[in-house]
Structure formats: structure tokens, C-alpha cells
Design a protein around this motif. Structure first.
Motif, PDB file in Angstrom:
ATOM      1  N   GLU A  20      -5.386  -4.634 -18.952  1.00 57.96           N
ATOM      2  CA  GLU A  20      -4.903  -5.374 -17.778  1.00 57.96           C
ATOM      3  C   GLU A  20      -5.339  -6.844 -17.820  1.00 57.96           C
ATOM      4  N   HIS A  22      -4.882  -8.780 -20.073  1.00 57.48           N
ATOM      5  CA  HIS A  22      -3.833  -9.543 -20.733  1.00 57.48           C
ATOM      6  C   HIS A  22      -2.509  -9.481 -19.978  1.00 57.48           C
ATOM      7  N   PHE A  23      -2.588  -9.038 -18.748  1.00 58.74           N
ATOM      8  CA  PHE A  23      -1.409  -8.873 -17.894  1.00 58.74           C
ATOM      9  C   PHE A  23      -1.435  -9.980 -16.837  1.00 58.74           C
ATOM     10  N   PRO A  24      -0.584 -10.977 -16.951  1.00 55.10           N
ATOM     11  CA  PRO A  24      -0.700 -12.163 -16.090  1.00 55.10           C
ATOM     12  C   PRO A  24      -0.881 -11.888 -14.590  1.00 55.10           C
ATOM     13  N   PRO A  25      -0.129 -10.960 -13.991  1.00 55.52           N
ATOM     14  CA  PRO A  25      -0.287 -10.768 -12.536  1.00 55.52           C
ATOM     15  C   PRO A  25      -1.660 -10.239 -12.128  1.00 55.52           C
ATOM     16  N   PHE A  26      -2.435  -9.779 -13.105  1.00 55.23           N
ATOM     17  CA  PHE A  26      -3.765  -9.266 -12.805  1.00 55.23           C
ATOM     18  C   PHE A  26      -4.614 -10.351 -12.138  1.00 55.23           C
ATOM     19  N   PHE A  27      -4.284 -11.604 -12.385  1.00 52.58           N
ATOM     20  CA  PHE A  27      -5.087 -12.717 -11.877  1.00 52.58           C
ATOM     21  C   PHE A  27      -4.557 -13.293 -10.569  1.00 52.58           C
ATOM     22  N   THR A  28      -3.513 -12.692 -10.049  1.00 52.13           N
ATOM     23  CA  THR A  28      -2.979 -13.103  -8.756  1.00 52.13           C
ATOM     24  C   THR A  28      -3.241 -11.985  -7.770  1.00 52.13           C
ATOM     25  N   LEU A  75      -4.099 -16.795 -21.748  1.00 58.17           N
ATOM     26  CA  LEU A  75      -2.955 -16.570 -20.848  1.00 58.17           C
ATOM     27  C   LEU A  75      -2.764 -17.736 -19.902  1.00 58.17           C
ATOM     28  N   ARG A  77      -4.462 -17.974 -17.175  1.00 57.23           N
ATOM     29  CA  ARG A  77      -4.503 -17.357 -15.851  1.00 57.23           C
ATOM     30  C   ARG A  77      -5.961 -17.180 -15.444  1.00 57.23           C
ATOM     31  N   ARG A  78      -6.257 -17.452 -14.180  1.00 57.26           N
ATOM     32  CA  ARG A  78      -7.626 -17.260 -13.726  1.00 57.26           C
ATOM     33  C   ARG A  78      -7.647 -16.731 -12.305  1.00 57.26           C
ATOM     34  N   LEU A  79      -8.708 -16.024 -12.008  1.00 55.52           N
ATOM     35  CA  LEU A  79      -8.883 -15.502 -10.659  1.00 55.52           C
ATOM     36  C   LEU A  79      -9.527 -16.595  -9.819  1.00 55.52           C
TER      37      LEU A  79
ATOM     38  N   TRP B 253       4.490  -6.245 -10.053  1.00 59.37           N
ATOM     39  CA  TRP B 253       3.339  -7.075  -9.686  1.00 59.37           C
ATOM     40  C   TRP B 253       3.782  -8.534  -9.735  1.00 59.37           C
ATOM     41  N   VAL B 254       3.142  -9.340  -8.878  1.00 60.59           N
ATOM     42  CA  VAL B 254       3.536 -10.734  -8.808  1.00 60.59           C
ATOM     43  C   VAL B 254       2.497 -11.622  -9.515  1.00 60.59           C
ATOM     44  N   ASP B 255       3.009 -12.610 -10.228  1.00 59.81           N
ATOM     45  CA  ASP B 255       2.132 -13.600 -10.861  1.00 59.81           C
ATOM     46  C   ASP B 255       2.505 -14.966 -10.309  1.00 59.81           C
ATOM     47  N   GLN B 257       0.821 -17.785 -10.770  1.00 61.29           N
ATOM     48  CA  GLN B 257       0.223 -18.917 -11.468  1.00 61.29           C
ATOM     49  C   GLN B 257       1.149 -19.503 -12.530  1.00 61.29           C
ATOM     50  N   ILE B 269       1.088  -3.560 -18.518  1.00 63.75           N
ATOM     51  CA  ILE B 269      -0.359  -3.468 -18.656  1.00 63.75           C
ATOM     52  C   ILE B 269      -0.671  -2.619 -19.876  1.00 63.75           C
ATOM     53  N   GLY B 272       0.256  -3.578 -23.808  1.00 65.29           N
ATOM     54  CA  GLY B 272      -0.476  -4.636 -24.486  1.00 65.29           C
ATOM     55  C   GLY B 272      -0.238  -5.993 -23.862  1.00 65.29           C
ATOM     56  N   GLY B 274       0.652  -9.704 -22.659  1.00 64.98           N
ATOM     57  CA  GLY B 274       0.469 -11.036 -23.154  1.00 64.98           C
ATOM     58  C   GLY B 274       0.764 -11.476 -24.516  1.00 64.98           C
TER      59      GLY B 274
END
Lengths: 187, 274
Positions: A20, A22-28, A75, A77-79, B253-255, B257, B269, B272, B274
Motif C-alpha cells: 500500500e 506504493h499506492f498513491p491514494p494511501f497518502f490522502t 511517488l 506523495r506524502r502524508l 480511493w481518492v488521491d 496530491q 494496492i 504492486g 506505483g
């Protein structure tokens, strides 16, 4: 003083981030409440795994927010600090896996083992090494070579205090001495 | 002049006669075929029964053997799980002493567990591949929200079928297991989005727009509102509605950024990302 070869210096162990990360939305922060629950669980697990691997006992959010844990640079992306605080809050209230050191919510004790669990670990070690009725200083307990191979080696003093208090409550230990010269006797 | 090419009135008689003879002869051949087939089937059944009796342990424990067995069943057009034929119960259950069924029912419970445990994360839509990986790993702690009901079922099933990890199961096994849940009417279904087979564990139908967006996400990795506008010719409002619905069902899921807000499938997820 030798450290057993089975336990390489933890700080140098490379940490494998979960998928997760490496999953961009993980940081939003997810707006859907159910999704957010899942997201929090994943963050909580990641934070605890990371801190365990890196032997981090107290996590300074203000510093950590710029580190790899919360910032996936590849990525981009940051929290955010606010989201990280919220997750620590969830870890504290829902799981009892974290505790704020101060009210400003900048530094948290992270419990990849909580004081109860540490108390058991320490108690078992005393038992296994037949050290009942011996007196150890707190320094010996966490920094001495005797415990170099133990998981609690290098433990944060505040967490150690809490864990010993659990042992005291269980009637398995007695803490005495003053501030920086404390000792503990195990029964 | 050939005899058959009769002339005169007799020719009419003969013409009248031969179709009748042909038909009779045809029936005889047909009958012989059926007899032969029946004999063959009887032999086949007894051989199969013998086979499965000797190999039921292997069917249960050896994934490649099981896959071969399943392939064989598929090739000859029989379904090892079919219980719909009400004639005399489950033919296979009788033949195999229930071992194949037990295997798939046990597996089905694991599939249900995985689906429930990941529901918060993926809104009840999970790829067959991910289920397979998770079941294979046999993650000890269930995590997530597992209802008491499922836990109870789990315990019972553990007691009935000796609990075993499922190493080396294939997607086919998972699909079969999901199929075996059908009689329960539990709302588990296999749907295809794009080219991926997904297990849907919430009894909710996706509308065409939602399926289209999910399909796009699965191909492209993510979508944005302007991507939908550009590629599908949808109006802004329509795109937003569909995405809001998908978000509400926790299927995406929403991103926030990225330059423009991106919507991702949680499936990535596990692929893999990214």
C-alpha cells in the motif's frame, strides 16, 4: 562485548515497505468512513512495523513527517502532519498502540509492544535466566550487555517505567531508588 | 441396364420401400451407438470411481493433480460440484466420498473470510488473484471486520473439515469454490471487469456507468474527471456522479496530491501499484 550474530544491528536492516506504500491514494485521507477505517488500519500496521524494524520507541511526528515513513519520494506523495496525527490518535484510542508524550501531539510513544506485553517479555526473560531476587539497575536492564540480544534492549525509559509498573502491579517486581539511579528487584 | 433402375410400375414400389428400409437401418445403427455409448459410460464410471477412490487423497492435497482432475472434468463436460441434478444427489459426492466437495466447501469458507476481511478496503470487490494469494498465504489473523456469524461458521467448518492451509491453489479452485456458495444465495458472484475476474461479495449491482469507470481504472490504473470527459464524452456532472457513487461504495480511493484529483482502484494496492 559481543552481540549475537543472529541479530544484526536493527538500524541497518532495510525496511520492506508494504504494497500500500506504493499506492498513491494511501497518502490522502480517504473521505469515505469505511475506506478510512481500512486506511487507518494499514497505516497503523505500517507505523508499528516500521518502528519495530528501526527500533523506534518514540516517534517525533514533526521529524518523521519528512522521513521515508510518511513520505514516498519516488511517488511524490506524502502524508500531512494533520493526517498523521489523526492516525496516531486512532492508534491510541482504538488499538492502544500509541500514546502522546505531550499535549501538543508532536511526539508519541509507539507500542509495537504495549507496556503489558513488555512486562511479560521482561518477566519471562528474568524467569529464563534465573534472575529472580536479583537486583538490576534500569540501565543494566536496557543497556547492559546481558540484554543485548533481547528485544527490549535499548528500550525507551518512559516505556520501561510503564512496563515495570505493570510488573509491580502484578507483584513481580519492586522499583526503588531515585530518578537516575533506579533499580529493580524481581520476584 | 441395371436391375435397380427398374422401369414401369415396380419402380414406384421400390422407391416407396427404400426410405423405409433406410430409416429402419438408421435406427438400428443409432441403437447400436447408444448401446456402445452406454457400455462405454458404464466402464468410464467404474473406472472413474476406481480412480477417484484410489486418488482422493491426492485430489485433496496435490494442487497440480487437482488441477488436472478439474481440467479432465471440464473436458468431458462434468462439473465436480454440480449438485443441481436432483436425480440421486451429487454423483461426484458419491463417487469421491465427498472429498472433492469438502475441499471446495472448505476453500469457499476461506474465500468468504478474505472477502469480508478486505471489504472495508475494497468495497466488496476483489480480484480472484488477490483472493488466491491471500488464501494461499493462509493469513492467520483475519483482521478487518469479521462478523461473529462468519467466525462461528469458521469454527464449525474447522471442526468438520480438518483445517488445512491451501498451498498452490489455482484461480480455477477459487472460482469453483465461489460457485459452490451459490445455493446459499449469499450474494457472492464472479463478475468480469475489463479482462479481470473479480469476486463481488456485496449483493449490489453496478450500473453501466460504474462498470465502465471501473473498467477504465483497471486498464489505466486510475481515472480523473477530465479523463472521463475526454474518453467517454461524459459531461462533468455525470462523471462526478459516477465517481461519487463509487467512492460511497468504497470501491475507489481518492488521491488528491496529483495535479488533478485521481481515483484509484484498491486492487492496485495488491498489484504492486506505483
Amino acid at each position: 562485548m559481543t552481540t549475537p550474530s543472529s541479530r544484526p544491528s536493527p538500524a541497518e536492516q532495510p525496511f520492506t515497505f508494504p504494497r500500500e506504500y506504493h499506492f498513491p491514494p494511501f497518502f490522502t485521507r480517504q473521505r469515505n468512513a469505511i475506506t478510512y477505517t481500512a486506511q487507518c488500519q494499514k497505516w497503523s500496521k505500517l507505523i508499528l512495523d516500521y518502528c519495530r524494524a528501526k527500533r523506534i520507541w518514540r516517534l517525533s511526528l514533526v521529524d518523521a513527517i519528512d522521513g521515508e515513513l510518511f513520505w514516498n519520494k519516488s511517488l511524490n506523495r506524502r502524508l500531512s502532519l494533520a493526517d498523521a496525527r489523526e492516525i496516531i490518535d486512532v492508534m491510541k484510542t482504538k488499538e492502544g498502540r500509541a500514546e502522546w508524550v505531550s499535549k501538543d501531539k508532536n511526539v508519541a510513544l509507539v507500542y509495537w509492544r504495549n507496556p503489558e506485553e513488555w512486562a511479560t517479555v521482561i518477566g519471562d526473560w528474568i524467569e529464563e535466566t534465573a534472575q529472580r531476587n536479583t537486583v538490576l539497575t534500569l540501565y543494566e536492564l536496557t543497556e547492559g550487555y546481558l540484554t543485548a540480544s533481547q528485544e527490549f534492549h535499548g528500550m525507551d525509559t518512559e516505556i520501561l517505567q510503564k512496563s515495570l509498573n505493570v510488573l509491580v502491579k502484578r507483584g513481580k517486581a519492586q522499583v526503588f531508588g531515585s530518578e537516575d539511579q533506579q533499580g529493580v528487584k524481581f520476584f | 441396364m441395371s436391375k435397380k433402375k427398374g422401369v414401369g410400375l415396380a419402380a414406384f414400389d421400390r422407391r416407396h420401400l427404400s426410405p423405409q428400409q433406410y430409416a429402419d437401418h438408421g435406427r438400428i445403427i443409432h441403437r447400436q451407438h447408444i448401446d456402445e455409448l452406454e457400455t462405454q459410460l458404464a466402464i468410464f464410471q467404474s473406472l472413474l470411481a476406481h480412480f477417484s477412490n484410489t486418488h482422493s487423497a491426492a485430489i485433496r492435497s496435490d494442487p497440480s493433480f487437482r488441477a488436472a482432475f478439474a481440467r479432465m472434468c471440464a473436458a468431458i463436460g462434468v462439473d465436480p460440484l454440480a449438485s443441481s441434478s436432483n436425480r440421486k444427489g451429487n454423483f461426484w459426492a458419491e463417487m469421491l466420498g465427498g472429498s472433492v466437495n469438502d475441499f471446495y466447501f472448505g476453500l469457499a469458507v476461506r474465500v468468504v473470510e478474505v472477502c469480508r476481511a478486505t471489504r472495508a478496503e475494497n468495497g466488496g470487490l476483489i480480484s480472484v488473484r488477490e483472493v488466491r494469494e491471500r488464501v494461499e498465504k493462509g493469513a492467520g489473523s483475519l483482521g478487518g471486520e469479521v462478523s461473529e456469524y462468519v467466525t462461528a461458521v469458521h469454527v464449525v467448518v474447522c471442526l468438520i473439515f480438518e483445517w488445512k492451509p491451501y498451498p498452490g491453489i489455482c484461480s480455477d479452485d477459487i472460482l469453483r469454490a465461489v460457485k459452490s456458495l451459490k445455493p446459499l444465495g449469499s450474494g457472492f458472484a464472479v463478475i468480469t471487469i475489463g479482462k479481470k475476474q473479480m469476486i463481488r461479495s456485496v449483493p449490489k449491482e453496478l450500473n453501466t456507468d460504474q462498470s465502465t469507470v471501473l473498467e477504465a481504472i483497471h486498464i489505466l490504473g486510475y481515472v480523473t474527471v477530465s479523463m472521463l470527459q475526454a474518453n467517454l464524452g461524459w459531461e462533468r456532472a455525470r462523471s462526478h456522479t459516477v465517481i461519487d457513487d463509487l467512492l460511497a461504495d468504497s470501491l475507489v480511493w481518492v488521491d488528491m496530491q496529483a495535479e488533478e484529483t485521481e481515483y484509484w482502484s484498491p486492487m492496485f494496492i495488491h498489484d504492486g501499484g506505483g
